[in-house]
Design a protein around this motif. Sequence first.
Motif, short mmCIF file in Angstrom:
data_model
loop_
_atom_site.label_atom_id
_atom_site.label_comp_id
_atom_site.label_asym_id
_atom_site.label_seq_id
_atom_site.Cartn_x
_atom_site.Cartn_y
_atom_site.Cartn_z
N MET A 174 5.68 -26.58 -24.42
CA MET A 174 5.31 -25.36 -23.71
C MET A 174 4.41 -24.49 -24.58
O MET A 174 3.46 -23.86 -24.09
CB MET A 174 6.57 -24.59 -23.31
N ALA A 175 4.68 -24.47 -25.90
CA ALA A 175 3.89 -23.63 -26.80
C ALA A 175 2.42 -24.05 -26.82
O ALA A 175 1.52 -23.20 -26.85
CB ALA A 175 4.46 -23.70 -28.22
N LEU A 176 2.16 -25.34 -26.77
CA LEU A 176 0.78 -25.81 -26.77
C LEU A 176 0.09 -25.46 -25.46
O LEU A 176 -1.11 -25.15 -25.44
CB LEU A 176 0.74 -27.33 -26.98
N TYR A 177 0.84 -25.53 -24.37
CA TYR A 177 0.25 -25.23 -23.06
C TYR A 177 -0.18 -23.77 -22.98
O TYR A 177 -1.16 -23.44 -22.31
CB TYR A 177 1.26 -25.56 -21.96
N LEU A 178 0.54 -22.89 -23.65
CA LEU A 178 0.22 -21.46 -23.63
C LEU A 178 -0.78 -21.07 -24.71
O LEU A 178 -1.07 -19.88 -24.88
CB LEU A 178 1.50 -20.64 -23.80
N PHE A 182 -5.65 -25.26 -27.32
CA PHE A 182 -5.33 -26.62 -26.86
C PHE A 182 -5.46 -26.78 -25.35
O PHE A 182 -5.81 -27.84 -24.87
CB PHE A 182 -3.90 -26.99 -27.28
N ASN A 183 -5.17 -25.73 -24.61
CA ASN A 183 -5.21 -25.80 -23.15
C ASN A 183 -6.47 -25.09 -22.66
O ASN A 183 -6.55 -23.87 -22.64
CB ASN A 183 -3.96 -25.14 -22.55
N TYR A 184 -7.46 -25.87 -22.27
CA TYR A 184 -8.75 -25.34 -21.83
C TYR A 184 -9.38 -26.36 -20.89
O TYR A 184 -8.88 -27.49 -20.75
CB TYR A 184 -9.66 -25.06 -23.03
N PRO A 185 -10.47 -26.03 -20.21
CA PRO A 185 -11.08 -26.97 -19.26
C PRO A 185 -11.45 -28.31 -19.91
O PRO A 185 -12.02 -28.34 -20.99
CB PRO A 185 -12.34 -26.23 -18.78
N ASN A 186 -11.03 -29.39 -19.27
CA ASN A 186 -11.33 -30.77 -19.71
C ASN A 186 -10.64 -31.13 -21.02
O ASN A 186 -11.04 -32.10 -21.69
CB ASN A 186 -12.84 -30.98 -19.86
N SER A 187 -9.62 -30.40 -21.39
CA SER A 187 -8.85 -30.76 -22.59
C SER A 187 -8.07 -32.06 -22.32
O SER A 187 -7.45 -32.21 -21.27
CB SER A 187 -7.87 -29.64 -22.95
N ASN A 188 -8.11 -32.97 -23.28
CA ASN A 188 -7.35 -34.21 -23.14
C ASN A 188 -6.06 -34.20 -23.95
O ASN A 188 -5.47 -35.25 -24.20
CB ASN A 188 -8.21 -35.42 -23.53
N ILE A 189 -5.65 -33.01 -24.38
CA ILE A 189 -4.37 -32.89 -25.08
C ILE A 189 -3.22 -33.28 -24.16
O ILE A 189 -2.27 -33.94 -24.57
CB ILE A 189 -4.16 -31.44 -25.59
N PHE A 190 -3.34 -32.88 -22.89
CA PHE A 190 -2.28 -33.16 -21.91
C PHE A 190 -2.81 -34.09 -20.81
O PHE A 190 -3.98 -34.02 -20.44
CB PHE A 190 -1.78 -31.87 -21.23
N THR A 191 -1.94 -34.92 -20.29
CA THR A 191 -2.25 -35.65 -19.07
C THR A 191 -1.89 -34.74 -17.89
O THR A 191 -1.19 -33.72 -18.06
CB THR A 191 -1.45 -36.95 -18.98
N ASN A 192 -2.33 -35.10 -16.70
CA ASN A 192 -1.98 -34.30 -15.52
C ASN A 192 -0.48 -34.27 -15.30
O ASN A 192 0.08 -33.23 -14.91
CB ASN A 192 -2.68 -34.87 -14.29
N GLU A 193 0.16 -35.38 -15.58
CA GLU A 193 1.62 -35.42 -15.41
C GLU A 193 2.31 -34.50 -16.41
O GLU A 193 3.27 -33.80 -16.07
CB GLU A 193 2.11 -36.86 -15.61
N GLU A 194 1.82 -34.48 -17.66
CA GLU A 194 2.41 -33.60 -18.67
C GLU A 194 2.20 -32.14 -18.29
O GLU A 194 3.10 -31.30 -18.49
CB GLU A 194 1.78 -33.89 -20.04
N ARG A 195 1.05 -31.80 -17.74
CA ARG A 195 0.81 -30.42 -17.31
C ARG A 195 1.81 -29.99 -16.24
O ARG A 195 2.37 -28.89 -16.30
CB ARG A 195 -0.62 -30.28 -16.79
N CYS A 196 2.03 -30.86 -15.28
CA CYS A 196 2.99 -30.55 -14.20
C CYS A 196 4.40 -30.41 -14.75
O CYS A 196 5.14 -29.51 -14.35
CB CYS A 196 2.93 -31.63 -13.13
N GLN A 197 4.76 -31.26 -15.68
CA GLN A 197 6.09 -31.19 -16.28
C GLN A 197 6.28 -29.89 -17.04
O GLN A 197 7.34 -29.26 -16.95
CB GLN A 197 6.31 -32.39 -17.21
N ILE A 198 5.26 -29.47 -17.78
CA ILE A 198 5.36 -28.23 -18.55
C ILE A 198 5.45 -27.03 -17.61
O ILE A 198 6.24 -26.10 -17.85
CB ILE A 198 4.14 -28.09 -19.48
#
Length: 261
Positions: A174-178, A182-198
């Motif tokens: 959650m800390a990385l998502y906020l 790390f969380n910006y347009p076209n960032s590949n840090i997260f997959t779409n599934e990981e974003r939804c889970q967070i």
Amino acid sequence: MVDSSIKLVAYHHLPLSCFEWEGLRQVFDPLEAALGMKMNRPNAKGHINQAVAKMIPMMASGMNNRLLCLMIDSATRLNHHVLGIGVQYTVDGKFVTRTIDLASSWEFIQQYVEAFKPCFICTKKLQEAHVPLEDFYMEWLMTICSVRKLGSNPFARDLTEALTNRLSKLHDSMALYLDPRFNYPNSNIFTNEERCQIQRFIIRTWDDFITEMFGGSLNGSNISSTTFQQQLKTLEAEQRQNTNYDVWEHWMNRKTSHPEL
């Protein structure tokens, strides 16, 4: 005969030049004539290399998924300094020791220091003070980049892979998502599934934990669940920030406009 020749060098520590000794030739020459083969320094070296190639998979299989203790011993032989690199582990309660390599001391030390220096620097930074998870992630990421640049270093590939595997366990944080680093347009840090889970985790944390402690509920507050999720989604469209960006100040400036986040 081949097996005995290998043991002379590998078990009894005779030099490869022993196959040129007159006394040993008096024993080997009749055997070679009878067997139709020749055992000399190049042949012996080839047979030893073949034996080693067969042993490596067997040793690797025995050490797989075991806790290993790395041992490094130095020695001097014929005016050459060498390092003996071994491992120790247990099988059925008994210690097993394996020698896995011999290397020139200075070359090995140079390569080892070069590869692990970024890890040492990272560790020292993380020990200086309390480090938030997102800063830990950033330091670890920069360490991977430094090690990856050492393409010719024999430690670089495996060390990069190990560091990357450990880093992947933090992707659903959650800390990385906020964190806009790390969380910006076209960032590949997260997959779409990981974003939804967070997103689901943040909403559940707000609704089930915070409101349980302090009262009220998300559905009964001034912000709906849908609006809250929309706020989370908009974080993915925010501008990327540099590594030195102050994330704490970033959210302190938003405590009025985004109190839930």
